[in-house]
Design a protein around this motif. Sequence first.
Motif, mmCIF file in Angstrom:
data_model
loop_
_atom_site.group_PDB
_atom_site.id
_atom_site.type_symbol
_atom_site.label_atom_id
_atom_site.label_comp_id
_atom_site.label_asym_id
_atom_site.label_seq_id
_atom_site.Cartn_x
_atom_site.Cartn_y
_atom_site.Cartn_z
ATOM 1 N N GLY A 105 68.263 19.993 59.021
ATOM 2 C CA GLY A 105 67.200 20.724 59.201
ATOM 3 C C GLY A 105 66.257 20.527 57.737
ATOM 4 N N ARG A 108 64.348 17.297 57.819
ATOM 5 C CA ARG A 108 63.105 17.391 58.523
ATOM 6 C C ARG A 108 62.187 18.347 57.946
ATOM 7 N NH1 ARG A 108 67.283 17.804 62.526
ATOM 8 N NH2 ARG A 108 66.884 20.189 62.620
ATOM 9 N N LEU A 109 62.653 19.371 57.224
ATOM 10 C CA LEU A 109 61.932 20.380 56.510
ATOM 11 C C LEU A 109 60.736 19.621 55.152
ATOM 12 C CD1 LEU A 109 60.685 23.275 56.324
ATOM 13 C CD2 LEU A 109 62.628 23.718 54.853
ATOM 14 N N ALA A 112 57.937 17.789 57.069
ATOM 15 C CA ALA A 112 57.205 18.591 57.670
ATOM 16 C C ALA A 112 56.077 19.320 56.510
ATOM 17 C CB ALA A 112 57.856 19.820 58.646
ATOM 18 N N CYS A 184 57.411 27.021 57.514
ATOM 19 C CA CYS A 184 57.774 25.603 57.808
ATOM 20 C C CYS A 184 58.951 25.599 58.541
ATOM 21 C CB CYS A 184 57.580 24.814 56.604
ATOM 22 S SG CYS A 184 55.816 24.344 56.180
ATOM 23 N N THR A 185 59.833 26.649 58.309
ATOM 24 C CA THR A 185 61.140 26.527 58.907
ATOM 25 C C THR A 185 60.924 27.016 60.380
ATOM 26 O OG1 THR A 185 61.758 28.825 58.456
ATOM 27 C CG2 THR A 185 62.382 27.253 56.796
ATOM 28 N N ASP A 189 60.337 21.307 65.071
ATOM 29 C CA ASP A 189 61.025 19.893 64.510
ATOM 30 C C ASP A 189 61.504 20.215 63.342
ATOM 31 O OD1 ASP A 189 58.482 20.365 63.414
ATOM 32 O OD2 ASP A 189 57.934 18.046 63.907
ATOM 33 N N THR A 190 61.801 21.386 62.713
ATOM 34 C CA THR A 190 62.535 21.587 61.502
ATOM 35 C C THR A 190 63.720 22.312 61.744
ATOM 36 O OG1 THR A 190 61.086 23.555 60.631
ATOM 37 C CG2 THR A 190 60.572 21.411 60.030
#
Length: 235
Positions: A105, A108-109, A112, A184-185, A189-190
């Motif tokens: 995660g 991905r974060l 993003a 953003c979490t 997609d995060t």
Amino acid sequence: MNDSQYGFRSPTEDEDDEWVLVHHGAVTNTNPGSLVEVTINTRPICSNMTNKEFRKEVMRARDVGVELVKRRIEGLARWDVTEQERVTTFFARADESTRRVLSSGLSRLVTAMQELVPEKIIRWDSKTGKALSCGLKPTSRDTQASVCRPDSEKRIIVIHTDFCKSPFGLLRDACKIKTMIHECTHFTDTFNSRDIVYGDRESGLRIWANNHPDEAIENADSITGYIATFDKVIS
């Protein structure tokens, strides 16, 4: 920080100017009735700063947030006693499953957050609501920001009034840096996180996690707390 780094550039190249892109492209009007009507909202996103200052503030918060996420990625790779204790504080367990969820995660974060640009961090109004898949009116008096999870690919963060008054980097409590990370979490997609419980202080989130270990890994403030809750102030 140069605006052109994020695809922005003032027509005058003057960093002291406020500017708004009103229409992309240049044309000669040869067709009657083909004029483009443009309505410009010149009201600042935050009443306590210009939009230029706002852009710089949110991008600086984003940049600090990215560095904090990277530090936690490094901590998970080490997986020493200190990092395991930090994971346990916010998620009530430090097993391999939790480590894997956080590692994937957080990776991905970072991506993003790096995709965020100032034009996608906007003030909520009725027109904004119509452009998104879900309503983002403040859910409480102290709501600072919102995202519409079904629109995650748009990377839009909607700012509410309390964000403007929030401190920049008071990491032990609510602040702009943590708000940017928190929102953003929520992107699908995060972490695709939820707002199960709110809490900016470590002690409260630790107590809640001990009683809700299965939910903590999905809670936005728990993930944000793990990333960015420290007894320090970034000015």
